[in-house]
Design a protein around this motif. Sequence first.
Motif, PDB file in Angstrom:
ATOM      1  N   GLY A  25       0.811  -1.207   0.000  1.00  0.00           N
ATOM      2  CA  GLY A  25       0.000   0.000   0.000  1.00  0.00           C
ATOM      3  C   GLY A  25       0.841   1.252   0.000  1.00  0.00           C
ATOM      4  N   GLY A  26       0.321   2.291  -0.671  1.00  0.00           N
ATOM      5  CA  GLY A  26       1.001   3.567  -0.678  1.00  0.00           C
ATOM      6  C   GLY A  26       2.347   3.516  -1.366  1.00  0.00           C
ATOM      7  N   PRO A  27       3.268   4.348  -0.920  1.00  0.00           N
ATOM      8  CA  PRO A  27       4.553   4.475  -1.616  1.00  0.00           C
ATOM      9  C   PRO A  27       5.590   3.424  -1.252  1.00  0.00           C
ATOM     10  N   LEU A  28       5.294   2.517  -0.327  1.00  0.00           N
ATOM     11  CA  LEU A  28       6.253   1.483   0.071  1.00  0.00           C
ATOM     12  C   LEU A  28       5.796   0.122  -0.439  1.00  0.00           C
ATOM     13  N   GLN A  29       6.716  -0.602  -1.075  1.00  0.00           N
ATOM     14  CA  GLN A  29       6.436  -1.942  -1.582  1.00  0.00           C
ATOM     15  C   GLN A  29       7.324  -2.936  -0.844  1.00  0.00           C
ATOM     16  N   LEU A  30       6.723  -3.871  -0.123  1.00  0.00           N
ATOM     17  CA  LEU A  30       7.505  -4.854   0.615  1.00  0.00           C
ATOM     18  C   LEU A  30       8.209  -5.793  -0.363  1.00  0.00           C
ATOM     19  N   LYS A  31       9.533  -5.722  -0.371  1.00  0.00           N
ATOM     20  CA  LYS A  31      10.324  -6.562  -1.279  1.00  0.00           C
ATOM     21  C   LYS A  31      10.688  -7.889  -0.624  1.00  0.00           C
ATOM     22  N   ALA A  32      11.048  -7.841   0.659  1.00  0.00           N
ATOM     23  CA  ALA A  32      11.467  -9.065   1.342  1.00  0.00           C
ATOM     24  C   ALA A  32      11.218  -8.944   2.834  1.00  0.00           C
ATOM     25  N   GLY A  52      30.230  -1.497   0.928  1.00  0.00           N
ATOM     26  CA  GLY A  52      30.571  -2.831   1.406  1.00  0.00           C
ATOM     27  C   GLY A  52      29.387  -3.776   1.489  1.00  0.00           C
ATOM     28  N   ASN A  53      28.194  -3.282   1.111  1.00  0.00           N
ATOM     29  CA  ASN A  53      26.973  -4.100   1.076  1.00  0.00           C
ATOM     30  C   ASN A  53      26.663  -4.724   2.442  1.00  0.00           C
ATOM     31  N   LEU A  70      23.273  -6.163   2.799  1.00  0.00           N
ATOM     32  CA  LEU A  70      22.393  -5.014   2.592  1.00  0.00           C
ATOM     33  C   LEU A  70      21.377  -5.268   1.476  1.00  0.00           C
ATOM     34  N   LYS A  71      21.770  -5.980   0.441  1.00  0.00           N
ATOM     35  CA  LYS A  71      20.866  -6.179  -0.698  1.00  0.00           C
ATOM     36  C   LYS A  71      19.844  -7.274  -0.456  1.00  0.00           C
ATOM     37  N   THR A  72      20.244  -8.355   0.210  1.00  0.00           N
ATOM     38  CA  THR A  72      19.344  -9.497   0.377  1.00  0.00           C
ATOM     39  C   THR A  72      18.729  -9.593   1.765  1.00  0.00           C
ATOM     40  N   GLY A  73      19.341  -8.958   2.759  1.00  0.00           N
ATOM     41  CA  GLY A  73      18.887  -9.078   4.133  1.00  0.00           C
ATOM     42  C   GLY A  73      19.399 -10.316   4.844  1.00  0.00           C
ATOM     43  N   LYS A 336      12.674 -10.162  12.321  1.00  0.00           N
ATOM     44  CA  LYS A 336      12.754 -10.044  10.865  1.00  0.00           C
ATOM     45  C   LYS A 336      13.330  -8.700  10.444  1.00  0.00           C
ATOM     46  N   ILE A 337      14.010  -8.724   9.319  1.00  0.00           N
ATOM     47  CA  ILE A 337      14.350  -7.503   8.604  1.00  0.00           C
ATOM     48  C   ILE A 337      13.338  -7.353   7.482  1.00  0.00           C
ATOM     49  N   LEU A 338      12.620  -6.232   7.465  1.00  0.00           N
ATOM     50  CA  LEU A 338      11.655  -5.935   6.407  1.00  0.00           C
ATOM     51  C   LEU A 338      12.293  -4.942   5.448  1.00  0.00           C
ATOM     52  N   ILE A 339      12.309  -5.287   4.170  1.00  0.00           N
ATOM     53  CA  ILE A 339      12.939  -4.448   3.157  1.00  0.00           C
ATOM     54  C   ILE A 339      11.851  -3.915   2.231  1.00  0.00           C
TER      55      ILE A 339
END
Length: 343
Positions: A25-32, A52-53, A70-73, A336-339
């Motif tokens: 919803g809105g401007p945020l899209q849950l990627k992972a 350094g990711n 940083l990219k995958t969580g 959890k880490i939510l990205i």
Amino acid sequence: MKRSFVLAAVLAVSAVVASQTAPSGGPLQLKASVAFPGVKGAFDHFAADVKGNRLFLAAEENKSVEIFDLKTGKHLHSVPGFDAPHAIVYVPENNTLLVTDSGPEDGPEGYIRVVSLDSNKIRDSIKVLAAADSAGYDADTHLMYADTGGLEAKMNYTVIAVIDVRQAKKVNEIKIDSGRVEAIQFEHSGSRMFANFRTKAEVGVFEKKDYKLLTTWPVPGAAENVPMALDEGNHRLFVVTRKPGKFFAFDTETGKVVATLPAVSRADDMAYDAQRKQIYVSGGDGFVGVYAQKDPDHYEQVGHVPSGPGAKISVFVPELNRLYVAATAEGANPAKILIYDIK
């Protein structure tokens, strides 16, 4: 049998992908949504190393700093040995972290822990007053400003310890007439520093060069001002309070409030997205509030995005157009880490 197994596997993978990319919803899209079992209790703040990711998270009640891709969580390392870690500054020049640590409960001292990211171990500790907690970092001067002392140290004032991050050395102190200081921000074109005086419902405005307190601005009709973000280009400072949950926009040229809106509860982190002219506020009530800046004096809440239990900690990484949120473990559900990708 094989066909049924393959079909089940495909459905399972599809379910995972769907859960990671479903619209929030809105401007945020849950990627992972990436679980990391075994880490219990509340979190405090993030820091990011984009080149350094790496993503760093203070696991306050777990007494550790957790390191992620940083990219995958994906969870990479855990750094133990803290009493209660809070704010993190990444120092690329020597591949270290400086982490505020409250020290032992009811102990006489707190620390700025120096973590070597070559060994992922604490290599040194800088002694400061007990209850070292929040911090701000001025990249122009390579100075970290750490809130120490205050009510949690049974003191009626706070001392900001000024740390040279490259030398890992305390170089100054600033005594503040407030039982708690939060969320320190810095001008880069100007010469001022802003800090939330949490127990006084005020914003303190300082001269960076000599640390002189220039003035204070009242936060009207609210208390417990915790997170803060700065839009220096438009001369606007954003503050969110907890009692009640309320968003304020200050004019930094006059100190006057130009806009207020309802906010998420128990907010702890906030960021200003200059590219999209949006503000992101993470709350412990399990939501991220998103505000659109229509112009410097007018704002609209455009998102109230579900996150997770106790998810008051977040960091905006503009280089990746992402917001990271930490949700605590609850019952049988792990932390959890939510990205979130930002539209």
